[in-house]
Design an enzyme around this catalytic site. Structure first.
Site, PDB file in Angstrom:
ATOM      1  CG  ASP A 164       3.849  -3.102  -1.212  1.00  0.00           C
ATOM      2  OD1 ASP A 164       4.378  -3.934  -1.954  1.00  0.00           O
ATOM      3  OD2 ASP A 164       2.630  -2.846  -1.237  1.00  0.00           O
ATOM      4  CD  GLU A 173       5.527  -3.736  -9.166  1.00  0.00           C
ATOM      5  OE1 GLU A 173       4.458  -3.122  -9.304  1.00  0.00           O
ATOM      6  OE2 GLU A 173       5.581  -4.976  -9.011  1.00  0.00           O
TER       7      GLU A 173
END
Length: 510
Positions: A24, A193
């Site tokens: 991420d 997301e």
């Protein structure tokens, strides 16, 4: 030293530029320096800080989060909790990191310089399932905003992005929030997301992945007003490449005006490796184009930036004075006494007495670093000074299943070389190879990691390396790639169980 990086030395680079589990990622330029952070879940210290001058050659310079909070909840390993998907920003002469803890809410820390000192975590908004937050300070209006996604496992909600007005000091949200993108209303979209929020060309932009970590795509959303309505477009997808995903990341513009996008790819036991993609804004309709017309690139021209020496995050360690390098993280919040400083070189770990000494997945005092994403050989030397029966120490490859090789003190006082493994079903350890005497309580330990993260273990008791057991296929945790680990422990009981010493930790290319 470290394994070779992505710089090919001829003005090009090969993806991934960070070939290990830097999950991420978010990226930021301040002046001529590029900064990156990533998820760290339940390991401590958390929020790794990486630095580059050319977006290809990266070094790990520290961590922003010394301990996870609340401390009591991270005294034991929480491999799928903690720090999820941070956003890195620079505002008001300070660096800011926001992240979502799916069980507690949205946190932020800030610092006057990238290497710190960073503030203690501040809870911006409490709640379950609040993940992937990203702030934006609008320089045109002075307003501040925050967008976040949702974890269905905690909230029962997913596939939507919620926007808030935020106090300009970053301490609180000013409203209850509004769904600004509902991907249930977009045909074929699911699991939206990881939003990253930007201002560009008079619009608000959100770059966010959908479609699942291993199978999805990158979307772009734009609107004239922060609260919408938003248009959308797919701007990066696998197409006929070998880059599955490709999943969330961040956009950065160089001082020279080039645009680049860093994102991750899920690669099984190797975790989430980081790719660098060229990016441009279409002159006609103003949408971003990432990669090679929307497909990930494997090899590409480096950014037009001053040449830099090859670099990659460190892996090797001599443990000077008993101190371990920045690449190491504990499986949970550390406690005093797990590792002791001393006048020489080498890591000295305490054989901590634990109820779960026969399951490394439950021990907080395992020192870990990321499994390299390419074939390599991992070597270290071990001396077991632990005197308590059952005291043990070793080198491990850790995941949902794990395997380790090392030394164990027997009930009669002798030390034996042991090789153990545990399957991913949560069952206990079993022998992976025959035990044998280890004269002097010393051994050289080695793991040769080949394609597909297949691991062959070796030991050396002074007469040369010998293979042990069958090949072990490394496995990831739920959200985390496999880890290399060093540990020392002993069964629960009274008294001090002694220590173990590790020297010359090396990770080399075959």
């Amino acid at each position: 030293m470290s394994l070779p990086g992505a710089d090919l030395g001829d003005g090009t680079y090969a993806n991934p530029v960070l070939d290990a589990d830097w999950s991420d990622p978010d990226v930021l330029r301040v002046g001529d320096d590029y900064h990156l952070t990533a998820s760290s879940f339940g390991r401590a210290p958390g929020l790794p800080l990486l630095h580059s001058r050319d977006l290809v050659n990266w070094t790990l310079v520290g961590h922003a989060l010394e301990r996870l909070e609340p401390d009591a909840e991270f005294r034991l390993p929480r491999h799928d909790r903690g720090v999820w998907a941070p956003a890195l920003r620079h505002h008001d002469d300070r660096f800011w990191i926001f992240w979502g803890d799916p069980d507690h809410g949205i946190f932020q820390i800030n610092a006057p310089a990238f290497r710190g000192p960073w503030t203690r975590p501040h809870l911006v908004k409490a709640g379950k399932g609040l993940i992937d937050p990203c702030p934006l300070w609008d320089e045109e209006t002075g307003e501040a905003y925050l967008v976040h996604a949702w974890a269905r496992s905690r909230s029962g909600v997913k596939n939507r992005l919620t926007g808030h007005r935020m106090h300009p000091d970053g301490t609180e949200l000013l409203d209850e929030g509004k769904v600004i993108v509902d991907a249930d209303r977009i045909p074929g979209w699911f699991t939206l997301e990881g939003p990253k929020l930007y201002r560009h060309d008079g619009r608000f932009w959100i770059l966010a992945p959908a479609g699942g970590v291993g199978t999805g795509w990158q979307g772009a959303f734009r609107a004239r007003d922060f609260f919408g309505p938003y248009e959308h477009r797919v701007v990066l997808e696998q197409k006929d490449t070998g880059v599955n995903g490709p999943h969330q990341g961040g956009w950065v513009r160089t001082r020279q005006g080039e645009d680049w996008f860093l994102h991750f790819q899920q690669r099984g036991a190797y975790g989430r490796v980081v790719h660098l993609q060229p990016m441009r804004w279409e002159g006609g309709d103003g949408w971003p184009v990432i990669g090679d017309d929307g497909a990930p690139v494997a090899v590409h021209r480096k950014p037009a930036l001053p040449p830099q020496p090859p670099a990659a995050p460190a892996t090797d360690d001599d443990f000077p004075g008993g101190r371990y390098g920045r690449q190491w993280q504990w499986s949970a919040n550390p406690r005093d006494g797990w590792a002791t400083h001393h006048s020489g070189d080498g890591l000295r770990l305490t054989c901590v007495r634990s109820q779960g000494a026969d399951d490394l997945r439950t021990l907080p005092h395992v020192l870990t670093q990321r499994l390299p994403g390419r074939p390599c050989t991992v070597e270290t030397e071990l001396r077991l000074d632990g005197t308590g029966p059952g005291a043990r120490a070793g080198l491990a490859v850790l995941g949902d299943a794990y395997c380790w090789i090392g030394l164990r003190r027997e009930g009669d006082g002798t030390v034996r070389l042991v090789h153990r493994f545990a399957e991913g079903d949560g069952g206990g350890e079993r022998d992976a190879g025959p035990a044998c005497p280890a004269p002097g309580g010393r051994a050289g330990l080695r793991v040769e990691i080949g394609a597909g993260a297949r691991c062959r273990f070796f030991y050396d008791l002074g007469d040369g390396p010998r293979p042990s057991g069958q090949v072990f296929a490394a496995t990831p945790w739920r959200w985390v790639g496999a880890l290399l680990g060093l540990f020392a422990c002993a069964p629960a009981g009274p008294g001090h169980a002694g220590t173990a010493g590790f020297t010359r930790f090396r990770v080399t290319a075959p």
